[in-house]
Design a protein around this motif. Structure first.
Motif, short mmCIF file in Angstrom:
data_model
loop_
_atom_site.label_atom_id
_atom_site.label_comp_id
_atom_site.label_asym_id
_atom_site.label_seq_id
_atom_site.Cartn_x
_atom_site.Cartn_y
_atom_site.Cartn_z
N UNK A 41 0.76 -1.22 0.05
CA UNK A 41 -0.08 -0.09 0.00
C UNK A 41 0.92 1.33 0.09
N UNK A 42 0.13 2.41 0.03
CA UNK A 42 0.85 3.76 0.05
C UNK A 42 0.18 4.48 1.10
N UNK A 43 0.86 5.33 1.74
CA UNK A 43 0.56 6.18 2.93
C UNK A 43 1.09 7.60 2.75
N UNK A 44 0.25 8.52 2.64
CA UNK A 44 0.73 10.06 2.35
C UNK A 44 0.47 11.03 3.69
N UNK A 45 1.41 11.72 3.91
CA UNK A 45 1.22 12.56 5.22
C UNK A 45 1.56 14.14 4.96
N UNK A 46 0.45 14.88 5.11
CA UNK A 46 0.88 16.44 4.95
C UNK A 46 0.62 17.24 6.28
N UNK A 47 1.65 17.82 6.88
CA UNK A 47 1.33 18.32 8.24
C UNK A 47 1.53 19.59 8.11
N UNK A 48 0.85 20.65 8.86
CA UNK A 48 1.07 21.89 9.05
C UNK A 48 1.03 22.37 10.53
N UNK A 49 2.13 23.15 10.85
CA UNK A 49 2.49 23.46 12.26
C UNK A 49 2.75 24.81 12.26
N UNK A 52 -4.00 4.40 1.00
CA UNK A 52 -4.33 3.65 -0.18
C UNK A 52 -3.92 2.12 -0.35
N UNK A 53 -4.68 1.34 0.21
CA UNK A 53 -4.70 -0.21 0.32
C UNK A 53 -3.34 -0.52 1.54
N UNK A 68 -8.45 5.61 2.49
CA UNK A 68 -9.42 6.66 3.08
C UNK A 68 -8.61 7.78 3.45
N UNK A 69 -9.03 8.57 4.23
CA UNK A 69 -8.54 9.93 4.79
C UNK A 69 -8.82 10.04 5.94
N UNK A 70 -7.81 10.57 6.74
CA UNK A 70 -7.67 10.57 8.31
C UNK A 70 -7.14 12.16 8.67
#
Length: 277
Positions: free
Chosen positions: A6-14, A29-30, A53-55
């Motif tokens: 699967x694939x994991x993407x992370x966008x962070x804002x501080x 994604x899976x 999904x999206x968290x």
């Protein structure tokens, strides 16, 4: 980045001046649950679910993090029970100052082997209580036979409708988990499944001679790794049976059966009492 298949993407804002405005968005994604840290050591072992999904999670006071999102799975399995079109609306609260994690799965739903699953779960993790769980699962005409079938029993079926109330803790031994089960059995062919397979031998009846059941009911409780079967009845063309007793998750059986059989080739007829052990 890649996690297994699967694939994991992370966008962070501080915000350095307002830390409580921090936000993290995660897209899956899976992704295999066994690759998720707080699930991998216990809960994930029972899941074969490529999740998408999206968290979204945001910072709060005392460096707590709260969030929500929805995960889905087109096809997978939970404890060996096949599921499809799974939908998991989630909320969570991570409290590092208290060493506590709370996860809620609200009104989840899935199709399963021609039936339907719905319910809600809460998982709490602390220093003293590892993966505590509570929840209710409702099921309608779900076939759990394929998950229970040993080798050679692939054509077995056990279609059930009812409710399971869960509690306790999830651990590797499964002895911390508690459950109350109230179920109705509908058209099934269970006599090659564990426990059911012992009935024919105890009654002196070949398994192949026992007909599929038309209906039945089951009331049971799970505690300390032992299932206490309070009542189970099955009714078919050539067998009527009542059972009670206990069996353990590692296969030890102590169940009493009262059965009425009729029209059986190669087996007995009439009212019989047997003990499964």
């Amino acid at each position: 980045f890649e996690i297994g298949n699967g694939r994991l993407s992370v966008v962070a804002r501080f915000d350095l001046f307002n830390p409580e405005r921090a936000e993290v968005r995660i897209e899956l994604d899976r992704v295999d649950p066994k690759a998720i840290p707080f699930l991998a050591d216990s809960v994930g072992k029972s899941l074969d679910l490529p999740l998408s999904g999206r968290l979204v999670t945001s910072a709060g006071r005392n460096r707590d993090w709260r969030g929500s999102g929805t995960l889905t799975c087109a096809k997978g399995a939970i404890q060996g029970v096949s599921v499809s079109d799974l939908r998991l609306p989630m909320t969570w609260n991570l409290m590092p100052s208290l060493d506590r994690i709370e996860v809620g799965i609200n009104e989840f739903s899935a199709n399963s082997n021609g039936g339907r699953l719905t319910g809600s779960l809460k998982i709490n993790r602390t220093q003293t209580r590892r993966n505590g769980i509570e929840g209710v699962i409702d099921f309608s005409r779900v076939d759990v036979g394929p998950a229970l079938a040993p080798r050679g029993g692939e054509n077995s079926s056990l279609r059930i409708s009812g409710k399971v109330i869960l509690g306790g803790e999830i651990d590797d031994s499964q002895k911390g988990l508690t459950a109350k089960i109230d179920a109705r059995l509908t058209e099934s062919n269970p006599f090659r499944l564990p426990v059911f397979a012992n009935v024919g031998g105890a009654l002196g009846v070949p398994i192949d001679n026992l007909s599929a059941i038309k209906e039945g009911e089951m009331q049971a409780e799970l505690r300390d790794g032992v299932v206490r079967l309070k009542r189970m009845t099955v009714s078919g063309n050539n067998i009527e049976a009542f059972s009670e007793g206990t069996f353990t998750l590692d296969g030890k059986i102590d169940i009493h059966v009262i059965a009425t059989t009729k029209g059986l080739a190669g087996g007995g007829a009439g009212r019989q009492l047997a003990q499964l052990a």
